[in-house]
Design an enzyme around this catalytic site. Structure first.
Site, PDB file in Angstrom:
ATOM      1  N   LYS A 174      46.903 -62.529  -6.411  1.00 39.95           N
ATOM      2  CA  LYS A 174      48.120 -62.921  -7.125  1.00 39.95           C
ATOM      3  C   LYS A 174      48.705 -64.194  -6.520  1.00 39.95           C
ATOM      4  O   LYS A 174      48.330 -64.589  -5.410  1.00 39.95           O
ATOM      5  CB  LYS A 174      49.139 -61.793  -7.051  1.00 39.95           C
ATOM      6  N   CYS A 217      57.269 -58.907  -1.980  1.00 39.82           N
ATOM      7  CA  CYS A 217      56.114 -58.455  -2.761  1.00 39.82           C
ATOM      8  C   CYS A 217      56.019 -56.931  -2.870  1.00 39.82           C
ATOM      9  O   CYS A 217      55.582 -56.416  -3.905  1.00 39.82           O
ATOM     10  CB  CYS A 217      54.833 -59.062  -2.196  1.00 39.82           C
ATOM     11  N   ASP A 241      49.472 -57.264   0.536  1.00 41.46           N
ATOM     12  CA  ASP A 241      49.522 -58.513   1.332  1.00 41.46           C
ATOM     13  C   ASP A 241      49.513 -58.325   2.851  1.00 41.46           C
ATOM     14  O   ASP A 241      50.293 -58.990   3.553  1.00 41.46           O
ATOM     15  CB  ASP A 241      50.757 -59.332   0.930  1.00 41.46           C
TER      16      ASP A 241
HETATM   17  C1  VGL Z   1      55.550 -62.841  -0.007  1.00 43.51           C
HETATM   18  C2  VGL Z   1      57.046 -64.547   0.314  1.00 43.51           C
HETATM   19  C3  VGL Z   1      56.168 -65.439  -0.241  1.00 43.51           C
HETATM   20  C4  VGL Z   1      55.217 -61.394   0.175  1.00 43.51           C
HETATM   21  C5  VGL Z   1      54.667 -63.726  -0.577  1.00 43.51           C
HETATM   22  O1  VGL Z   1      54.018 -61.051   0.250  1.00 43.51           O
HETATM   23  O2  VGL Z   1      56.158 -60.575   0.258  1.00 43.51           O
HETATM   24  N1  VGL Z   1      56.742 -63.256   0.444  1.00 43.51           N
HETATM   25  N2  VGL Z   1      54.987 -65.014  -0.689  1.00 43.51           N
END
Ligand code: VGL
Ligand code: ZN
Length: 184
Positions: A86, A127, A8
């Site tokens: 995801k 994540c 991410d």
């Molecule tokens: C994430 C909060 C909400 C992450 C993703 O990538 O860690 N954190 N969505």
């Protein structure tokens, strides 16, 4: 065989983004420096629909096909062999890259004979942690590259997440250690 999972590293998780992680962009040069040292490099993208239960917990972020959901522009994506999407459903969070809905990450890694999985990216306390725990659960030797990750709730949250991961048999690593051991 070794794999790097880049979790991410998207605009919305970097400073100026909708769900900015403190120093989130600092992971980019670190990841760019080490990516070539792994046999397999994959990345995940948080990839949400406009309406999802996930946005009851979080500000709206990483809506699929938007600029916020794109990789940070400085991330060298030339080494990335496959992207796993995801959080694509409207009911669940999908924190782990192993919850990707476009392809099965565990199967992908197994087919490439990967035994050792290294995790980097954003955010350590959500994540990255969920991905590392799943990697371990799937039986991979699992390492989190601490200086290649940042936590959404800051340094204490990162330390807490590291303790939790260590308890589950995940090792912590640094990019220096990786660079040193592969380039004597
Ligand atoms: C994430 C909060 C909400 C992450 C993703 O990538 O860690 N954190 N969505
Ligand atoms: Zn999300």
């Amino acid at each position: 065989m070794t794999a790097l999972i880049i979790v991410d590293v998207q605009n919305d998780f970097c400073p100026g983004g909708a769900l900015a992680v403190p120093e989130g962009d600092a992971v980019v040069p670190v990841i760019n420096r080490i990516a070539a040292l792994f046999d397999v490099v994959v990345a995940s993208r948080d990839w949400h629909p406009k309406d999802t239960a996930h946005f009851k917990k979080w500000p709206v972020h990483c809506v699929r096909e938007t600029k916020g959901a794109a990789f940070h522009p400085s991330l060298d994506d030339g080494k990335i062999q496959k992207i796993f999407y995801k959080g694509t459903g409207s009911k669940d969070d999908g924190y782990s890259a192993f919850e990707a809905t476009n392809s099965d990450l565990a199967e992908y890694l197994r087919k490439k004979s990967v035994t050792d999985v290294y995790v980097a990216g954003l955010a350590t306390d959500y994540c990255v942690k969920a991905t590392a725990l799943d990697a371990r659960g799937h039986g991979f030797n699992t390492f989190v590259i601490e200086d290649a990750c940042r936590a959404v709730d800051g340094k204490k949250a990162a330390a807490l997440a590291a303790t939790e991961m260590t308890k589950q048999g995940i090792s912590t690593m640094t990019s220096q250690k990786i660079l040193r051991s592969t380039n004597p």
